[in-house]
Scaffold this motif. Structure first.
Motif: not given
Lengths: 241, 88
Positions: B11-13, B70-75
């Motif tokens: 994820k960007p953040e 989904p806590v740390i990554e995006d598809v």
């Protein structure tokens, strides 16, 4: 009191965890990842290591092991479950605990004796500690940086679900990581679920249970530390209660 | 066999320590002018039979449950590749 310790392929600390259970006064029961059976245990420890080689993400594949379906059901029913290091990562992947662990911010594996403040003594695994007691147990990991979104962090803080927080006084570490060893948000070392039966932490209480084999305790000599034993005695009390 | 390619990114953040390590190594090898690097994952899934909407829906679920956290990554992408080699 029968306390199970799960072995996954790549688990390293299951023997130490079984020994810690025995030293704490419990009956240690070996559980196997591929077996769909908890063998009538009353609590479960998910030990540290590199289950499935940390492939995909640490803990990601272990989460789908047959034994984990039983552990997840039991945890939702109130059974005490403790996840240590890789076990904490598995608990996050199962969403029994919020957040996730990413690589340490300094990108190195770090092993040191780590002081922690016990901030919640009402969980199944921490009732034998006193409020805000500082304990010292070994820490050793590469993917130990606890992250969660701001809303989750605020909720954990408001509900008192931060169980262990990193504090000063460790033996060594990279510059800027003297207190917080890995960049974890809010210096969080361990958390619990709403009910207080599921606890996860990155440092290793099972390596600090026997004089002569634990961390160095300042002023008391080398390898004298046994602060980790409190988790394994607390759970016995919680099961009686 | 048709192939579905899934791209997963931090994820960007979320700080990406691996991307930062790569970014720091590039100038040491003489590759200048790269402002930042983020490192993700690419999964290639070979599918038995036709890639129907139903199959895609199930692969999207696999991507957001096992392939990513989904806590740390995006598809960030899920693409069907033509069996002859090009993107469909």
């Amino acid at each position: 009191m029968r306390i199970g310790v799960v072995t996954f392929p790549g688990t390293l600390d299951d023997r130490d965890a079984l020994r810690a259970v025995r030293l704490g006064g419990g009956e240690a029961v070996e559980l196997w990842h591929g077996e769909d059976d908890l063998h009538d245990v009353e609590a479960v420890v998910l030990p540290g290591g590199f289950s499935y080689g940390d492939y995909l993400r640490a803990g990601a594949i272990s989460r789908f092991a047959p034994v984990m379906d039983k552990v997840i059901d039991a945890a939702r029913g109130g059974m005490p479950v403790l996840g240590i290091c890789n076990g904490f990562q598995v608990l996050c992947e199962t969403h029994l605990l919020p957040g996730a662990m990413i690589k340490n911010a300094h990108r190195s594996f770090l092993c040191r004796d780590q002081p922690l403040r016990v901030e919640n003594t009402s969980t199944a695994w921490t009732s034998d500690f006193s409020a805000d007691q500082v304990i010292r147990i070994p820490l050793k990991n590469q993917d130990g940086q606890f992250v969660a979104d701001e809303r989750t962090l605020a909720q954990l803080e408001e509900e008192g679900r931060v169980v262990f927080r990193y504090v000063a006084g460790s033996t060594h570490g990279p510059e800027g990581f003297e207190v917080n060893p890995n960049g974890s948000r809010h210096d969080i070392a361990g958390i619990t679920n709403e009910r207080g039966n599921v606890v996860g932490l990155m440092p290793h209480p099972e390596h600090a249970v026997e004089p002569g084999f634990g961390p160095d305790e300042p002023g008391q000599g080398t390898r004298t530390g046994t602060d980790g034993l409190g988790l394994f005695t607390s759970v016995l009390r919680s099961m009686v209660a | 066999m048709p192939r579905v390619v899934v791209h997963v990114m931090p994820k960007p953040e979320i700080l990406d320590p691996q991307g930062k390590a790569v970014a720091a190594a590039l100038p040491r090898l003489g590759f200048e002018g790269i402002a930042s690097v983020r490192q993700g994952k690419r999964f290639e899934l070979e599918v038995e039979g036709e890639v129907t909407e139903e199959v895609l829906a199930s692969l999207r679920e696999a991507a957001s449950t096992l392939l990513s956290n989904p806590v740390i990554e995006d598809v960030v992408a899920l693409e069907v590749e033509d069996p002859t080699g090009g993107a469909a």
